[in-house]
Design an enzyme around this catalytic site. Structure first.
Site, PDB file in Angstrom:
ATOM      1  CB  ALA A   3      -0.947   0.079   1.204  1.00  0.00           C
ATOM      2  CB  ALA A   4       3.719   2.367   1.637  1.00  0.00           C
ATOM      3  CD  GLN A  11       6.464   3.113  -9.216  1.00  0.00           C
ATOM      4  OE1 GLN A  11       6.159   4.351  -9.706  1.00  0.00           O
ATOM      5  NE2 GLN A  11       6.865   2.133  -9.452  1.00  0.00           N
ATOM      6  NE  ARG A  64      10.200  -6.687 -16.109  1.00  0.00           N
ATOM      7  CZ  ARG A  64      10.276  -6.490 -17.603  1.00  0.00           C
ATOM      8  NH1 ARG A  64      11.286  -6.766 -18.010  1.00  0.00           N
ATOM      9  NH2 ARG A  64       9.160  -5.741 -18.128  1.00  0.00           N
ATOM     10  NE  ARG A  86       5.943  -9.263 -16.546  1.00  0.00           N
ATOM     11  CZ  ARG A  86       6.355  -8.279 -17.597  1.00  0.00           C
ATOM     12  NH1 ARG A  86       7.559  -8.919 -18.236  1.00  0.00           N
ATOM     13  NH2 ARG A  86       5.799  -7.206 -17.821  1.00  0.00           N
ATOM     14  CD  GLN A 134       0.582 -10.983   0.140  1.00  0.00           C
ATOM     15  OE1 GLN A 134      -0.026 -10.712  -0.930  1.00  0.00           O
ATOM     16  NE2 GLN A 134       1.425 -10.155   0.671  1.00  0.00           N
ATOM     17  CB  VAL A 193      -1.361  -5.723  -9.143  1.00  0.00           C
ATOM     18  CG1 VAL A 193      -0.521  -4.562 -10.030  1.00  0.00           C
ATOM     19  CG2 VAL A 193      -2.784  -5.326  -9.449  1.00  0.00           C
ATOM     20  CG  ASP A 229      -0.898  -6.806 -20.884  1.00  0.00           C
ATOM     21  OD1 ASP A 229       0.296  -6.769 -20.921  1.00  0.00           O
ATOM     22  OD2 ASP A 229      -1.359  -7.274 -19.506  1.00  0.00           O
ATOM     23  CG  HIS A 288       1.236  -8.556 -17.257  1.00  0.00           C
ATOM     24  ND1 HIS A 288       0.937  -7.566 -18.068  1.00  0.00           N
ATOM     25  CD2 HIS A 288       2.245  -8.124 -16.192  1.00  0.00           C
ATOM     26  CE1 HIS A 288       1.652  -6.343 -17.547  1.00  0.00           C
ATOM     27  NE2 HIS A 288       2.373  -6.699 -16.440  1.00  0.00           N
TER      28      HIS A 288
HETATM   29  P1  NAD Z   1       6.829  -0.721  -5.164  1.00  0.00           P
HETATM   30  O1  NAD Z   1       8.322  -1.195  -4.901  1.00  0.00           O
HETATM   31  O2  NAD Z   1       6.963   0.789  -5.615  1.00  0.00           O
HETATM   32  O3  NAD Z   1       5.809  -0.814  -4.326  1.00  0.00           O
HETATM   33  C1  NAD Z   1       5.760  -2.232  -3.696  1.00  0.00           C
HETATM   34  C2  NAD Z   1       5.186  -2.230  -2.438  1.00  0.00           C
HETATM   35  O4  NAD Z   1       5.048  -3.594  -1.742  1.00  0.00           O
HETATM   36  C3  NAD Z   1       6.733  -1.744  -1.493  1.00  0.00           C
HETATM   37  O5  NAD Z   1       6.138  -0.645  -0.694  1.00  0.00           O
HETATM   38  C4  NAD Z   1       7.000  -2.898  -0.653  1.00  0.00           C
HETATM   39  O6  NAD Z   1       7.251  -2.653   0.916  1.00  0.00           O
HETATM   40  C5  NAD Z   1       5.654  -3.484  -0.730  1.00  0.00           C
HETATM   41  N1  NAD Z   1       5.671  -5.194  -0.614  1.00  0.00           N
HETATM   42  C6  NAD Z   1       6.902  -6.122  -0.856  1.00  0.00           C
HETATM   43  N2  NAD Z   1       6.576  -7.207  -0.269  1.00  0.00           N
HETATM   44  C7  NAD Z   1       5.517  -7.076   0.404  1.00  0.00           C
HETATM   45  C8  NAD Z   1       4.647  -8.087   1.197  1.00  0.00           C
HETATM   46  N3  NAD Z   1       5.103  -9.516   1.120  1.00  0.00           N
HETATM   47  N4  NAD Z   1       3.191  -7.621   1.750  1.00  0.00           N
HETATM   48  C9  NAD Z   1       3.061  -6.617   1.601  1.00  0.00           C
HETATM   49  N5  NAD Z   1       3.725  -5.499   0.960  1.00  0.00           N
HETATM   50  C10 NAD Z   1       4.898  -5.860   0.228  1.00  0.00           C
HETATM   51  O7  NAD Z   1       6.320  -1.300  -6.616  1.00  0.00           O
HETATM   52  P2  NAD Z   1       5.170  -0.664  -7.519  1.00  0.00           P
HETATM   53  O8  NAD Z   1       5.699  -0.011  -8.712  1.00  0.00           O
HETATM   54  O9  NAD Z   1       3.896  -0.480  -6.605  1.00  0.00           O
HETATM   55  O10 NAD Z   1       4.848  -2.239  -8.291  1.00  0.00           O
HETATM   56  C11 NAD Z   1       3.947  -3.267  -7.612  1.00  0.00           C
HETATM   57  C12 NAD Z   1       4.349  -4.787  -8.259  1.00  0.00           C
HETATM   58  O11 NAD Z   1       3.200  -4.320  -9.408  1.00  0.00           O
HETATM   59  C13 NAD Z   1       5.441  -5.227  -8.975  1.00  0.00           C
HETATM   60  O12 NAD Z   1       5.587  -6.327  -8.871  1.00  0.00           O
HETATM   61  C14 NAD Z   1       5.287  -4.620 -10.495  1.00  0.00           C
HETATM   62  O13 NAD Z   1       6.060  -5.453 -11.060  1.00  0.00           O
HETATM   63  C15 NAD Z   1       4.032  -4.879 -10.507  1.00  0.00           C
HETATM   64  N6  NAD Z   1       3.115  -4.396 -11.773  1.00  0.00           N
HETATM   65  C16 NAD Z   1       2.233  -5.234 -12.362  1.00  0.00           C
HETATM   66  C17 NAD Z   1       1.677  -4.703 -13.428  1.00  0.00           C
HETATM   67  C18 NAD Z   1       0.470  -5.441 -14.183  1.00  0.00           C
HETATM   68  O14 NAD Z   1      -0.113  -4.921 -15.138  1.00  0.00           O
HETATM   69  N7  NAD Z   1       0.325  -6.958 -13.548  1.00  0.00           N
HETATM   70  C19 NAD Z   1       1.877  -3.273 -13.850  1.00  0.00           C
HETATM   71  C20 NAD Z   1       2.881  -2.578 -13.001  1.00  0.00           C
HETATM   72  C21 NAD Z   1       3.489  -3.170 -12.171  1.00  0.00           C
HETATM   73  C1  LMR Z   2       4.048  -3.244 -16.775  1.00  0.00           C
HETATM   74  O1  LMR Z   2       3.667  -4.132 -17.713  1.00  0.00           O
HETATM   75  O2  LMR Z   2       4.383  -2.122 -17.000  1.00  0.00           O
HETATM   76  C2  LMR Z   2       4.532  -4.064 -15.476  1.00  0.00           C
HETATM   77  O3  LMR Z   2       4.457  -5.292 -15.496  1.00  0.00           O
HETATM   78  C3  LMR Z   2       6.186  -3.673 -15.184  1.00  0.00           C
HETATM   79  C4  LMR Z   2       6.913  -4.724 -15.866  1.00  0.00           C
HETATM   80  O4  LMR Z   2       7.858  -5.123 -15.434  1.00  0.00           O
HETATM   81  O5  LMR Z   2       6.821  -4.822 -17.005  1.00  0.00           O
END
Ligand code: NAD
Ligand code: LMR
Length: 328
Positions: free
Chosen positions: A13-14, A16, A95, A101, A115, A132, A162, A190
């Site tokens: 939750a904290a 990006q 990443r 990935r 979880q 996500v 996507d 994804h």
């Molecule tokens: P981020 O690093 O800014 O935030 C992730 C947060 O998760 C951090 O604050 C971290 O402390 C917390 N965290 C880590 N492990 C945890 C756990 N076990 N329990 C609770 N919190 C935990 O990353 P972000 O940019 O917010 O991205 C989060 C994820 O989403 C990444 O895996 C990223 O690759 C993924 N993502 C997926 C998609 C999609 O389309 N599926 C798109 C963008 C990003």
């Molecule tokens: C995205 O598609 O933007 C995310 O899954 C980040 C990534 O690692 O590609």
């Protein structure tokens, strides 16, 4: 009369994405302008992360959202997921530049096993789960397998980013409004292997495929652009996509909960063998939603090129599944 609040758990939750997501959930963008929500926010126990979470909560309070009926901060999934109706599993290691990935698979498998078990133990029996955190499909598969007492169809992965990326590329190519594009879908993982498929898509009833009529653009421009968009954003920003990812998560949950009115959207969902995808593989499929349930769009013809693309993304997903087998 106002509705009873629902519980929405968000992990990471904290981070990006969390920062771009929570305020929209609290504003009603996800579940509707008449649905109060209680946010149950999970972060790692680390002091810095918990402090950052406190800051986010202060900001949520300062928005004075009328629909925000409560906010909780947690460091343990067993309390964060208590009675939750919706769970957005965002927290994972993102990443960085040059990473694939698959590099993240093992580290994230641990997170999603724990979880999944916690959801199994304490969440609402109808909890709708969206994963996500990457690799999203396999993380959703792990969480589902770790939660045997919950309906397997309630575990989903985010392919909506996507889908939205594909829609935007097509709108630009054709010079049409993105909202006029229907019947688009993205098959598979994804990841860059996903197969964005506009063969059935229409704009104001007219075929997108016929209008574009360019298989070379499809294979060599469109698919690589959509497939590698995540990496392109990381290269440009030095950080992975966040606002667009949060927006896609809102779209996914909104449509699942409130229905698409017959429109197709893409969701990563556990297969029941549709289109030859083995049972339980969490795969991007075209769906419609109604009454809180999704239904796969059936009987679409799959031509040779599409089958090849689907086989490729399926093989990648099965490889990821094999890589985590010993952890389940
Ligand atoms: P981020 O690093 O800014 O935030 C992730 C947060 O998760 C951090 O604050 C971290 O402390 C917390 N965290 C880590 N492990 C945890 C756990 N076990 N329990 C609770 N919190 C935990 O990353 P972000 O940019 O917010 O991205 C989060 C994820 O989403 C990444 O895996 C990223 O690759 C993924 N993502 C997926 C998609 C999609 O389309 N599926 C798109 C963008 C990003
Ligand atoms: C995205 O598609 O933007 C995310 O899954 C980040 C990534 O690692 O590609």
């Amino acid at each position: 009369m106002s509705k009873k609040p629902v519980r929405v758990a968000v992990t990471g939750a904290a981070g990006q994405i969390g920062y771009a997501l929570l305020f929209r959930i609290a504003s009603g963008a996800m579940l509707g302008a008449d649905q109060p929500v209680i946010l149950q926010l999970l972060e790692i126990p680390d002091e810095k992360a918990q402090n950052a979470l406190k800051g986010v909560i202060m900001e949520l309070e300062d928005c004075a959202f009328p629909l925000l009926a409560g906010i909780e901060a947690h460091s343990d999934p067993m309390t964060a997921f208590k009675d939750t109706d919706y769970a957005l599993l965002v927290g994972a290691r993102p990443r960085g530049p040059g990473m694939e990935r698959s590099d993240l698979l093992a580290a994230n498998a641990q997170i999603f096993t724990a979880q999944g078990k916690a959801l199994n133990a304490v969440a609402s029996r109808n909890v709708k789960v969206l994963v996500v955190g990457n690799p999203a499909n396999t993380n959703a598969y792990i969480a589902m397998k770790s939660a045997p007492d919950l309906p397997r169809e309630n575990f989903t992965a985010m392919l909506r980013l996507d889908h939205n990326r594909a829609a935007s590329q097509i709108a630009t190519k054709m010079g049409v409004a993105v909202g006029d594009i229907e019947k688009l879908c993205v098959w598979g993982n994804h990841s860059p292997t996903m197969y964005a498929d506009y063969r059935f898509a229409t704009v104001n009833g007219k075929s997108v495929k016929d209008a574009i009529n360019d298989q070379d653009w499809n294979a060599n421009v469109f698919l690589p652009t959509v497939g590698k968009r995540g990496a392109a954003i990381i290269a440009a920003r030095g950080l992975s996509s966040a606002a667009s990812a949060a927006n896609a998560a809102i779209d996914h949950m909104h449509d699942w909960a409130l229905g698409t009115g017959g429109k197709w959207v893409t969701m990563g969902i556990p297969s029941n063998g549709e289109y030859g995808i083995p049972k339980d593989v969490v795969f991007g499929f075209p769906v419609t939603t109604e009454g809180g349930k999704y239904t796969i769009v059936k009987d679409l013809p799959i031509d040779a090129f599409s089958q090849e693309c689907i086989n490729k993304t399926l093989a990648e997903l099965q490889g990821e599944q094999d890589g985590v087998k010993h952890l389940l």
